[in-house]
Design an enzyme around this catalytic site. Structure first.
Site, PDB file in Angstrom:
ATOM      1  CG  ASP A 298      11.215  84.776  21.862  1.00 48.75           C
ATOM      2  OD1 ASP A 298      11.556  83.672  22.016  1.00 48.75           O
ATOM      3  OD2 ASP A 298      10.233  84.892  20.993  1.00 48.75           O
TER       4      ASP A 298
ATOM      5  CE  LYS B 222       9.135  80.028  20.384  1.00 53.08           C
ATOM      6  NZ  LYS B 222      10.199  79.979  19.859  1.00 53.08           N
TER       7      LYS B 222
ATOM      8  CG  LEU C 285      17.273  74.566  21.266  1.00 51.10           C
ATOM      9  CD1 LEU C 285      18.417  73.851  22.060  1.00 51.10           C
ATOM     10  CD2 LEU C 285      17.700  75.993  21.560  1.00 51.10           C
TER      11      LEU C 285
ATOM     12  CG  HIS D 169      18.768  70.829   9.318  1.00 50.18           C
ATOM     13  ND1 HIS D 169      18.597  71.889   8.324  1.00 50.18           N
ATOM     14  CD2 HIS D 169      19.272  70.025   8.755  1.00 50.18           C
ATOM     15  CE1 HIS D 169      18.769  71.603   7.131  1.00 50.18           C
ATOM     16  NE2 HIS D 169      19.075  70.209   7.397  1.00 50.18           N
ATOM     17  CG  ASP D 170      24.400  68.051  12.933  1.00 52.95           C
ATOM     18  OD1 ASP D 170      24.942  67.491  12.293  1.00 52.95           O
ATOM     19  OD2 ASP D 170      24.925  69.054  13.597  1.00 52.95           O
ATOM     20  CB  ILE D 171      24.590  63.449  10.738  1.00 55.30           C
ATOM     21  CG1 ILE D 171      25.492  63.741  11.870  1.00 55.30           C
ATOM     22  CG2 ILE D 171      25.332  64.179   9.291  1.00 55.30           C
ATOM     23  CD1 ILE D 171      26.656  62.762  11.925  1.00 55.30           C
ATOM     24  N   PRO D 172      21.684  62.380  11.245  1.00 58.92           N
ATOM     25  CG  PRO D 172      20.526  60.616  10.053  1.00 58.92           C
ATOM     26  CD  PRO D 172      21.609  61.650   9.980  1.00 58.92           C
TER      27      PRO D 172
ATOM     28  CB  THR E 148      24.590  65.004  15.375  1.00 58.56           C
ATOM     29  OG1 THR E 148      25.725  64.563  15.080  1.00 58.56           O
ATOM     30  CG2 THR E 148      24.869  66.347  16.277  1.00 58.56           C
TER      31      THR E 148
ATOM     32  CB  THR F 250       7.279  82.256   8.325  1.00 64.15           C
ATOM     33  OG1 THR F 250       8.036  82.540   9.643  1.00 64.15           O
ATOM     34  CG2 THR F 250       6.189  81.326   8.579  1.00 64.15           C
TER      35      THR F 250
ATOM     36  NE  ARG G  49       1.860  90.231  17.837  1.00 64.65           N
ATOM     37  CZ  ARG G  49       2.604  89.097  17.891  1.00 64.65           C
ATOM     38  NH1 ARG G  49       2.196  87.982  18.400  1.00 64.65           N
ATOM     39  NH2 ARG G  49       4.020  89.341  17.637  1.00 64.65           N
TER      40      ARG G  49
ATOM     41  NE  ARG H 259       7.432  90.272  19.204  1.00 65.94           N
ATOM     42  CZ  ARG H 259       7.677  90.275  17.783  1.00 65.94           C
ATOM     43  NH1 ARG H 259       8.458  91.584  17.582  1.00 65.94           N
ATOM     44  NH2 ARG H 259       7.186  89.417  16.961  1.00 65.94           N
TER      45      ARG H 259
HETATM   46  O1  C5P Z   1       6.464  87.693  19.837  1.00 64.83           O
HETATM   47  P1  C5P Z   1       5.964  86.875  18.933  1.00 64.83           P
HETATM   48  O2  C5P Z   1       4.507  86.435  19.703  1.00 64.83           O
HETATM   49  O3  C5P Z   1       5.802  87.313  17.649  1.00 64.83           O
HETATM   50  O4  C5P Z   1       6.733  85.459  19.318  1.00 64.83           O
HETATM   51  C1  C5P Z   1       6.332  84.352  18.368  1.00 64.83           C
HETATM   52  C2  C5P Z   1       7.516  83.435  18.635  1.00 64.83           C
HETATM   53  O5  C5P Z   1       7.245  82.489  17.597  1.00 64.83           O
HETATM   54  C3  C5P Z   1       8.766  83.922  18.619  1.00 64.83           C
HETATM   55  O6  C5P Z   1       9.509  82.986  19.543  1.00 64.83           O
HETATM   56  C4  C5P Z   1       9.289  83.338  17.165  1.00 64.83           C
HETATM   57  O7  C5P Z   1      10.705  83.249  16.871  1.00 64.83           O
HETATM   58  C5  C5P Z   1       8.550  82.123  16.681  1.00 64.83           C
HETATM   59  N1  C5P Z   1       8.180  81.865  15.743  1.00 64.83           N
HETATM   60  C6  C5P Z   1       7.661  82.873  14.667  1.00 64.83           C
HETATM   61  N2  C5P Z   1       7.203  82.639  13.329  1.00 64.83           N
HETATM   62  C7  C5P Z   1       7.803  81.328  12.877  1.00 64.83           C
HETATM   63  C8  C5P Z   1       8.345  80.418  13.719  1.00 64.83           C
HETATM   64  C9  C5P Z   1       8.600  80.808  15.062  1.00 64.83           C
HETATM   65  O8  C5P Z   1       6.994  83.745  15.173  1.00 64.83           O
HETATM   66  N3  C5P Z   1       7.389  81.202  11.657  1.00 64.83           N
END
Ligand code: C5P
Length: 235
Positions: A12, A34, A62, A65-68, A70, A120, A181, A211
């Site tokens: 990120d 990712k 990415l 979410h679109d038509i099948p 595409t 989420t 974490r 992070r």
């Molecule tokens: O920095 P952190 O460890 O929080 O990054 C988590 C990654 O997972 C980020 O790329 C975030 O967009 C992704 N993500 C998330 N929660 C979700 C879906 C994806 O944190 N429910």
């Protein structure tokens, strides 16, 4: 699967220079990265090609979410880049999911299609507003079952959801869990966080960590430490 392959580092960052620095700093401590909308929109597909060419695996997040038709075409293009995993929204429906799975399986590189169930960031009341009856968990289970039936290789889910999905749907598919974490780390803006140990215990196959690694003074050491926590939890 090697335990180390269960760790996915979320790249990120705003650009390719930063991405390269992180990947170099991490070195051998992680193999899968990712790439999400931020980096992809800034640098385009070349950043994916470069990472794949350097021997790393790429999870292209990415969330199609679109038509099948595409979505199938987008999956083919992603497969040509050499990505190992990619995401689609399960709420695109069976036809879209099947089209994605078929496109992936017919490509030479056969990336794993992962379905996102309910973001989420959405609460029960957000779902109500969208006209969806039932709470977040029931919608996650419904969409998870739909994605499984369509042949998706896995789901993206929080650790809490992972536990319920494993209970309802069993094994034989991957669960990719963000919000991880290491014990004692800052949560950032993640509301519910789990340790690598808890995520594996909940049934996660892969753990996405951003992070805690990107912002560590020594990203390689941080990745290694999390990798070790994962390995310890798997045995
Ligand atoms: O920095 P952190 O460890 O929080 O990054 C988590 C990654 O997972 C980020 O790329 C975030 O967009 C992704 N993500 C998330 N929660 C979700 C879906 C994806 O944190 N429910």
């Amino acid at each position: 699967m090697k335990d180390q392959d269960r760790l996915i580092v979320a790249l990120d960052v705003a650009g390719a220079t930063q991405a390269r620095q992180i990947v170099q700093a991490i070195g051998e401590a992680a193999t899968t990265y990712k790439i999400g909308k931020q980096l992809f929109m800034a640098e385009g597909p070349q950043v994916v090609r470069d990472l794949v060419a350097s021997g790393r695996k790429v999870f292209l997040d990415l969330k199609y979410h679109d038509i099948p038709n595409t979505v199938a075409a987008a999956v083919r293009s992603a497969a040509e880049l050499g990505v190992s995993m990619l995401t689609v929204h399960a709420s695109g429906g069976s036809k879209m999911l099947k089209a994605a799975v078929e496109a992936a399986s017919q490509s030479p590189t056969k990336p794993m299609v992962l379905a996102v169930t309910v973001l989420t960031s959405l609460s029960d009341s957000d779902l109500q507003e969208l006209g969806i009856a039932g709470n977040v968990l029931s919608q996650v289970l419904r969409l998870g079952a739909l994605a499984r039936a369509a042949g998706c290789g896995g789901l993206v889910a929080s650790a809490q959801e992972a536990r319920e999905l494993r209970k309802a749907l069993g094994d034989g598919f991957a669960i990719v869990t963000p919000g991880v974490r290491p014990a004692g780390a800052a949560a950032g803006d993640q509301v519910r966080v789990v340790t690598p140990k808890d995520a594996i215990a909940a049934g996660a196959t892969y753990l996405v960590v951003g992070r805690p690694i990107l912002e560590a003074p020594d990203p390689a050491k941080a990745a290694q430490h999390i990798g070790d926590e994962i390995a310890a939890a798997c045995h």
